[in-house]
Design a protein around this motif. Sequence first.
Motif, PDB file in Angstrom:
ATOM      1  N   LEU A 149       0.735   4.155  -2.797  1.00  0.00           N
ATOM      2  CA  LEU A 149       0.314   5.513  -2.442  1.00  0.00           C
ATOM      3  C   LEU A 149       1.408   6.554  -2.664  1.00  0.00           C
ATOM      4  O   LEU A 149       1.115   7.754  -2.672  1.00  0.00           O
ATOM      5  CB  LEU A 149      -0.114   5.561  -0.967  1.00  0.00           C
ATOM      6  N   GLN A 164      -7.281   3.626  -1.079  1.00  0.00           N
ATOM      7  CA  GLN A 164      -7.650   3.089   0.228  1.00  0.00           C
ATOM      8  C   GLN A 164      -9.088   2.576   0.232  1.00  0.00           C
ATOM      9  O   GLN A 164      -9.387   1.554   0.855  1.00  0.00           O
ATOM     10  CB  GLN A 164      -7.465   4.155   1.305  1.00  0.00           C
ATOM     11  N   GLN A 170      -4.989   8.799  -3.383  1.00  0.00           N
ATOM     12  CA  GLN A 170      -4.719   7.985  -2.192  1.00  0.00           C
ATOM     13  C   GLN A 170      -6.025   7.522  -1.556  1.00  0.00           C
ATOM     14  O   GLN A 170      -6.166   6.356  -1.168  1.00  0.00           O
ATOM     15  CB  GLN A 170      -3.893   8.785  -1.192  1.00  0.00           C
ATOM     16  N   PHE A 203      -5.063  -1.076   3.262  1.00  0.00           N
ATOM     17  CA  PHE A 203      -5.912   0.023   3.714  1.00  0.00           C
ATOM     18  C   PHE A 203      -5.224   0.808   4.832  1.00  0.00           C
ATOM     19  O   PHE A 203      -5.250   2.044   4.859  1.00  0.00           O
ATOM     20  CB  PHE A 203      -7.252  -0.523   4.213  1.00  0.00           C
ATOM     21  N   SER A 204      -4.574   0.087   5.740  1.00  0.00           N
ATOM     22  CA  SER A 204      -3.920   0.718   6.888  1.00  0.00           C
ATOM     23  C   SER A 204      -2.679   1.502   6.503  1.00  0.00           C
ATOM     24  O   SER A 204      -2.185   2.320   7.289  1.00  0.00           O
ATOM     25  CB  SER A 204      -3.535  -0.348   7.921  1.00  0.00           C
ATOM     26  N   SER A 205      -2.151   1.253   5.310  1.00  0.00           N
ATOM     27  CA  SER A 205      -0.876   1.860   4.919  1.00  0.00           C
ATOM     28  C   SER A 205      -0.937   3.381   4.833  1.00  0.00           C
ATOM     29  O   SER A 205       0.088   4.050   4.904  1.00  0.00           O
ATOM     30  CB  SER A 205      -0.418   1.299   3.565  1.00  0.00           C
ATOM     31  N   GLY A 206      -2.142   3.924   4.698  1.00  0.00           N
ATOM     32  CA  GLY A 206      -2.277   5.375   4.622  1.00  0.00           C
ATOM     33  C   GLY A 206      -2.238   6.053   5.969  1.00  0.00           C
ATOM     34  O   GLY A 206      -2.248   7.291   6.049  1.00  0.00           O
ATOM     35  N   GLY A 236       0.816  -1.211   0.000  1.00  0.00           N
ATOM     36  CA  GLY A 236       0.000   0.000   0.000  1.00  0.00           C
ATOM     37  C   GLY A 236       0.850   1.262   0.000  1.00  0.00           C
ATOM     38  O   GLY A 236       0.541   2.225  -0.706  1.00  0.00           O
ATOM     39  N   ARG A 237       1.931   1.256   0.766  1.00  0.00           N
ATOM     40  CA  ARG A 237       2.783   2.451   0.831  1.00  0.00           C
ATOM     41  C   ARG A 237       3.511   2.690  -0.486  1.00  0.00           C
ATOM     42  O   ARG A 237       3.745   3.828  -0.871  1.00  0.00           O
ATOM     43  CB  ARG A 237       3.749   2.333   2.010  1.00  0.00           C
TER      44      ARG A 237
END
Length: 306
Positions: free
Chosen positions: A234, A246, A242, A284-287, A230-231
């Motif tokens: 993004l 997500q 972004q 999803f949590s990467s943001g 994810g990172r």
Amino acid sequence: MLIDICVCTFRRASLEATLKSLGKQIPPTGATMRIIVADNDDVPSAQGLVESVGKTLALSVIYIHAPSRNISIARNACLDTAEGEWVAFIDDDETAPPDWIQSMFHKASSDNLDAVFGPAVAEYPPETPDWIRLKDYHSNRPETRNGVVQTGHTCNALVRTEARCFTGQRFLLEKGRSGGEDTEFFYRAWHAGARMGIAESAPVYEQVEPGRLRFAWLRKRKFRSGISYGRHALKDKSRIAQASLQAQAALKMMISATVALLCGFSRTPRNYWLLRAVFHAGAFSSGFSIREQELYGEPARAGSPS
């Protein structure tokens, strides 16, 4: 031409088999090879083994003590020590067939690539649960995205050190306990213009430790992989883009969790979809400012597979 083969190790007896397999490598025409071992333990626990096995090999073996408990420190020590035009990476729980380096180099030179990745094929012990064996969760096979190799892993890699995209690059220390430091390293090189490919004909083989045959271990790794993916996705995106990514990850997480629920007591598909849900949860949590879980720094714990 010199090729340095790098092995990072941390308290693994399997290192002996790894070194012996590297000692049987057939070099590409006109090439010489060395082995560099970076010991990431607090104390130089692997030194005796490395020096003892090294005396039996045809290749020169260099031992480095690179403490402690952070794989990026060991990987960077390998890069700092390497002098070859090419650097290969293999894990300390893997073995390579005699034509491994030859096949990797042939792919790199014939396609004019800066980095090449090969499959790391899992070899499971008899007690492996069927649901793990059927889905082969522990093998690591390089992939393309939209037909392009954007990143890879150091479990089976060959890198052209003189390529501008790799000059001065090092592995991030903050990822040295959670894992994903190699994915980030090669993804960064790709952004810098690295041309990377896949050598399907150059596998290495990994004996899977019993402590990794648990749903809990796979769940932890999938969540961390989701955060790492994810990172990367993004990076350099607008806030709107972004938010869209997500939202997609959240939707995929819910769909995967729903399918897992519908699978009921059928363990193989249920666990497969649960792990997909965990991966998308990580994406999803990467943001958000979530610390990646530590996977490395201690040997895998033994335990009953679930």
